[in-house]
Motif scaffolding. Structure first.
Motif, PDB file in Angstrom:
ATOM      1  N   VAL A 221      -6.190  -4.864   2.288  1.00  0.00           N
ATOM      2  CA  VAL A 221      -7.388  -4.070   2.575  1.00  0.00           C
ATOM      3  C   VAL A 221      -7.846  -4.311   4.016  1.00  0.00           C
ATOM      4  O   VAL A 221      -8.203  -3.374   4.739  1.00  0.00           O
ATOM      5  CB  VAL A 221      -8.510  -4.389   1.557  1.00  0.00           C
TER       6      VAL A 221
ATOM      7  N   PHE B  50     -12.459  -3.761  -7.716  1.00  0.00           N
ATOM      8  CA  PHE B  50     -12.163  -2.678  -6.774  1.00  0.00           C
ATOM      9  C   PHE B  50     -13.028  -1.460  -7.095  1.00  0.00           C
ATOM     10  O   PHE B  50     -13.155  -1.080  -8.264  1.00  0.00           O
ATOM     11  CB  PHE B  50     -10.680  -2.262  -6.876  1.00  0.00           C
TER      12      PHE B  50
ATOM     13  N   LEU C 211     -11.441   3.317  -2.346  1.00  0.00           N
ATOM     14  CA  LEU C 211     -10.054   3.073  -1.935  1.00  0.00           C
ATOM     15  C   LEU C 211      -9.384   4.376  -1.481  1.00  0.00           C
ATOM     16  O   LEU C 211      -8.461   4.359  -0.657  1.00  0.00           O
ATOM     17  CB  LEU C 211      -9.277   2.453  -3.115  1.00  0.00           C
TER      18      LEU C 211
ATOM     19  N   GLY D 170      -8.383   5.973  -5.980  1.00  0.00           N
ATOM     20  CA  GLY D 170      -7.133   5.245  -5.831  1.00  0.00           C
ATOM     21  C   GLY D 170      -6.768   4.518  -7.111  1.00  0.00           C
ATOM     22  O   GLY D 170      -7.392   4.710  -8.155  1.00  0.00           O
TER      23      GLY D 170
ATOM     24  N   LEU E 158      -9.478   2.945   6.315  1.00  0.00           N
ATOM     25  CA  LEU E 158     -10.594   2.858   5.361  1.00  0.00           C
ATOM     26  C   LEU E 158     -11.866   2.624   6.156  1.00  0.00           C
ATOM     27  O   LEU E 158     -11.891   1.753   7.032  1.00  0.00           O
ATOM     28  CB  LEU E 158     -10.390   1.670   4.417  1.00  0.00           C
TER      29      LEU E 158
ATOM     30  N   VAL F 119       0.856  -1.190   0.000  1.00  0.00           N
ATOM     31  CA  VAL F 119       0.000   0.000   0.000  1.00  0.00           C
ATOM     32  C   VAL F 119       0.891   1.238   0.000  1.00  0.00           C
ATOM     33  O   VAL F 119       1.830   1.337   0.793  1.00  0.00           O
ATOM     34  CB  VAL F 119      -0.913   0.009   1.238  1.00  0.00           C
TER      35      VAL F 119
ATOM     36  N   SER G 129     -14.809  -1.491   2.955  1.00  0.00           N
ATOM     37  CA  SER G 129     -13.957  -2.188   1.992  1.00  0.00           C
ATOM     38  C   SER G 129     -14.240  -1.735   0.568  1.00  0.00           C
ATOM     39  O   SER G 129     -15.396  -1.689   0.141  1.00  0.00           O
ATOM     40  CB  SER G 129     -14.184  -3.694   2.090  1.00  0.00           C
ATOM     41  N   PRO G 130     -13.184  -1.434  -0.200  1.00  0.00           N
ATOM     42  CA  PRO G 130     -13.370  -1.092  -1.614  1.00  0.00           C
ATOM     43  C   PRO G 130     -13.467  -2.333  -2.501  1.00  0.00           C
ATOM     44  O   PRO G 130     -13.594  -2.209  -3.704  1.00  0.00           O
ATOM     45  CB  PRO G 130     -12.094  -0.310  -1.937  1.00  0.00           C
TER      46      PRO G 130
ATOM     47  N   LEU H   5     -12.563   2.092  -6.898  1.00  0.00           N
ATOM     48  CA  LEU H   5     -11.388   2.957  -6.704  1.00  0.00           C
ATOM     49  C   LEU H   5     -11.748   4.203  -5.899  1.00  0.00           C
ATOM     50  O   LEU H   5     -10.896   4.783  -5.214  1.00  0.00           O
ATOM     51  CB  LEU H   5     -10.781   3.335  -8.055  1.00  0.00           C
TER      52      LEU H   5
ATOM     53  N   VAL I 161      -5.020   0.542  -8.523  1.00  0.00           N
ATOM     54  CA  VAL I 161      -4.539  -0.809  -8.247  1.00  0.00           C
ATOM     55  C   VAL I 161      -3.748  -1.245  -9.475  1.00  0.00           C
ATOM     56  O   VAL I 161      -4.253  -1.154 -10.597  1.00  0.00           O
ATOM     57  CB  VAL I 161      -5.708  -1.781  -7.987  1.00  0.00           C
TER      58      VAL I 161
END
Lengths: 243, 243, 243, 243, 243, 243
Positions: E145, E106, E111, E61, E154, E47, E157-158, E108, E63
């Motif tokens: 995560v 995901f 995130l 975000g 967070l 991360v 959860s994304p 984003l 990934v």
């Protein structure tokens, strides 16, 4: 001395048929296909609203060029420069020449903080690709500037006047205008000349491939180039006068 | 128009003091430090008993050049090209020019299947590094050839005659010979000329940095270059006549 | 065991003639040509008023080094690293060593947020280029710092004391100080030692090229290095004491 | 001076727990996971039936090493060198060190014209990755040689004896054996030592990260390294004695 | 047509033994060794509290994934990409696939402006490395995560649901699930399928290596993939349910 | 669900106007400009009388492809890959796809030890450049093979049958054939399909850009692709039937 015989009955001081097609592709601000006989170069002008680091905050713009050749633009396939991972010295030399030639007719102050990128990509090569590129790039640049003027993004044109280029050389003792590939290969002395519409010199690049050349030969070549560039500038203007 | 005033009372058509030191380093077959005023270039000639792929089996040799500049040869430190991982377009353009200039005075057939590498490294720069490099590289090449002749490896010299180079330019309207750095920066038109000892042209590379130049200005610059190169060739010969 | 016979009647524990020429080139803040016999390295120190990213905002400065060798500094011509597009592992190892050695005698806090770049370029190689580079780079760095002090840009010197380096090795069973090329090639064990003026170690890098070496041999080599570095530090100081 | 307190009650002259797992992966001729505490390095030995150009036709073989670190082997993720397009100077320095260390115990003549590639990839880093790599690579190389012997491809072993390595350093004035990451970071002087099974030195690489170190400190570090390497060689032999 | 006989009595629609080891290394926020038979891939999730330029200031975000293979993960040693200086087309294709597959599950936006880097490094290869990588990377991403959730970084959860992948192919006319290396080599048609836990498709990449495949064969392969991925998702969940 | 409205009244299952111009440039053995609406790709086939290393001595030939995009083929100017010094992952993925697609219809044994290079350069992009490239490259390859047959260099054609490609995708819930740029950008699921003239699959590459897609959607897309490719193959044959 008997004169070298050119293909298609062309006279020693005669350009190949030149065709300038504006709007050849749709996305670029200026897009010109220029043909000098079988040599075909696609010249696009792209406007970007920022300048490279050395011009940031200067109030001035920038004009730059890149040059490429499709792998099979030539008789035998050449390596793709993107695949090889670097541009050859020849490519860099040519794109530096095109960029300088364009900047010679631009008032960068009047352009404001924006960049005009001229991309000259050779679709088919038969000699004179760099001079065709310069001649076509000017037309693409003018179209891009006209677009900026029409959109009110520029109050006045930053272009000082036209610029065009031609190659000249001595083959079997005969000075020739606008060399095609077979002439270029046979050539003892090769010269690329870039001039403004006013008849002044921007670049003179002469190279003896074989024997060194005399001052008299140099003078003959410069005279041929002046004649050819005068005709090319007229063709540029005629093309630009069409809507 | 009042004339541009040069440093050290130098006349417009006067070369800077030129010094040619042969045998500057010990390993190379030819090793010359050439100085044009504060510009210092180390030129070495290395003989290798093989040729690049495009010459293999041809019975001909090859002459090639590489050019570099030490990072702090200049007023402000430049990036080291080896660290950046590539040579600039300027470097490639210069080393191609040096190579062509040397090959113009070499009979590659007489050289046989060997390569002469000319390495021109600028230790200190004050304008005219490429023309100093060409002028010095010729002396280094001649020393390497003399060594091959002395060792009986060559029956006859492959060198056709001397070659030298000088820069000329127009500063504030005055045509000047052999520009130093401050003149080069102020220069509207800049031209590098390479000529043989017989007074013929090998390369003519003129560029308008600002306004385009007229045919009359071009003629004035060529005349200056002819004068300067004549003097440089004499200096080369004088240096080579010393044991 | 009969001792190895050195060239020029040199004793086993004797340095080659060392010459330090300050102000060798004009642009750099410090510029030193250092010669260890036939090995010649040009060391320049350039001051830049910014630091690399990892030091930004830290209030500390940075001292770093780059190393290069002209293609024909050696017996046979080596590839130009800029043309090959990357620095060899050897080059990177050496420039990291020079950089660490210089930082060992710098108080980076006192240097302030500026960088001193040390460029060490080998003009002629005959063994010991990295140790000559370190010894010469210190003198160039001192000159650059003196200039900053004289200009009032630094209130006090960030240099903690001198640093110098020498190579030692065992040839045919004899421990030798300051190896020249032929000795280095014949060498079973090769060690580069970097020490401060106070006689402490900054770097000790010993490598068995052939048979591994014993603790007793290691001790003999360290003693030779201590002697040689003491002499080199004295030569640095003597050179720096000349205006 | 009060002694530096090590994690897990470890004594100053004590190695971390060392584990050597042979046959960790299935394809390589030798495959060893070596662990020095939390440092885990996968060392594979690959046999190739040809040699690099500088050994062709020599009748001798070659032993070489490459080193890598997985991007998240460390506390914070590092760049992937393959993505960045080049190996760092640190990586090259380490792989040259591993290669030299291995060649120090190989009779290349007896190996014949084949290459042993040692790949040392750090799966998890906690200090001492290069010394773990050397120690593990020797075991992998021995396994590969044993395979060649078993297959009748080699008449006799080209391995002259074991080689192993350890790091030593001075933290808060205390000389410590086998530094873990937090110790390494706090370390004033850091030394990597490579020795043969017979107790001779192959490499000694000591660096003062902060203050220069004295001869007495150097002696203390060498003594610690001798002790540690003796233990590592015993562990290598014990591991190799298992079928 | 007689069915192709698989190693270890494996049925045509049977996965190889799959093992998922969480916490395989200690530094990464998620670290999973996934094994599909002899194929072993280490997947770490790292991360980073910033995003690449194209996401800066977007509130979203990113990934992304990188893929590598240790040089001797395969039967014969492959070049190290870091040493060659570039990643192969195959490597780039695979890491783009892994990245897209992860982003498919995901959100984003949820995130936040941080990046999750998934590094998938093949320790041992026996076919199906990219599908093992995707399946393992999801578990590593979930662990990372979960860590962010546990630390309160967070709020929710994304991750939208699980994602897994498997290869399928036709060997000697028989459609097979989860190809190992020898099957992959013999394979006429090869397909990699990525699906969500809900049974929808994220990627379908089918390639005819020899003869083109029919629609009926395509349907058979998709059915096999659906079955296999259902089992893989169950194994992921089972692994994640262990503390 | 209301259907997505396409530009120019195009139906969901309708191709854009397709134009195939053979002999577009003069040097290549096959040279085709293919247009799918505003997407224009120049495909040349070059024959070389040697094969890459992995095919040498095999008696088999090779067919390979390279892909490029002119910098201003797109709405905003992209970097020139040759200037950046490497091809993007996207470029490499596309050229691998084109190469595999061509090899799927070539009998490399019948081609003999020669290579056909297919260069696909996008002059203007409006979606579907890779599928246009495959469709056009087949025509160029056929022209090159016909030339080899006519010259008696091949006794029989190595081409097994036609191959063509099209993109399909789901936009706002509607499956669409042959996506143009604005559709491609809005697209939830994007699939490129390559099929032979006999109606079998060579490549199926489907990607969920947003939500994963169902099996039913996949079936709808495959049906559209089958229809479109059938039409493209007919257009290829019609073009090739013209002298």
């Amino acid at each position: 001395m008997s004169e070298f015989k050119r293909s298609g009955e062309r006279a020693a001081d005669q350009l190949r048929p030149v065709r300038i097609t504006r709007g050849y592709t749709i996305h670029a601000e200026g897009s010109v296909l220029i043909e000098f006989g079988a040599t075909k170069v696609l010249c696009t002008a792209s406007v970007e609203d920022k300048v490279p680091p050395h011009k940031r905050g200067s109030g001035e713009g920038w004009v730059t060029a890149e040059y490429g050749m499709l792998p099979r633009a030539t008789h035998t396939r050449g390596d793709r420069e993107a695949a090889r991972g670097k541009q050859s010295g020849r490519t860099q030399e040519i794109q530096r020449l095109i960029g300088r030639s364009m900047r010679a007719v631009f008032d960068l102050q009047k352009l404001g903080e924006r960049t005009i990128h001229l991309d000259c990509d050779v679709l088919q090569a038969d000699g004179g690709t760099r001079t065709a590129a310069i001649t076509g790039a000017f037309v693409a640049a003018q179209d891009a500037v006209n677009k900026l003027l029409a959109e009110g993004k520029l109050p006045a044109s930053p272009i000082l006047g036209p610029v065009a280029a031609v190659s000249v050389g001595i083959v079997d003792g005969t000075p020739l205008l606008d060399l095609e590939y077979t002439e270029d290969s046979a050539c003892g002395t090769d010269m690329n000349v870039v001039m403004t519409g006013a008849g002044n010199f921007v670049e003179v690049q002469g190279t003896a491939e074989g024997a060194a050349f005399t001052r008299r030969e140099l003078d003959a070549l410069l005279a041929l180039a002046e004649k050819g560039i005068g005709e090319l500038v007229a063709l540029q203007q005629k093309s630009l006068s069409n809507k």
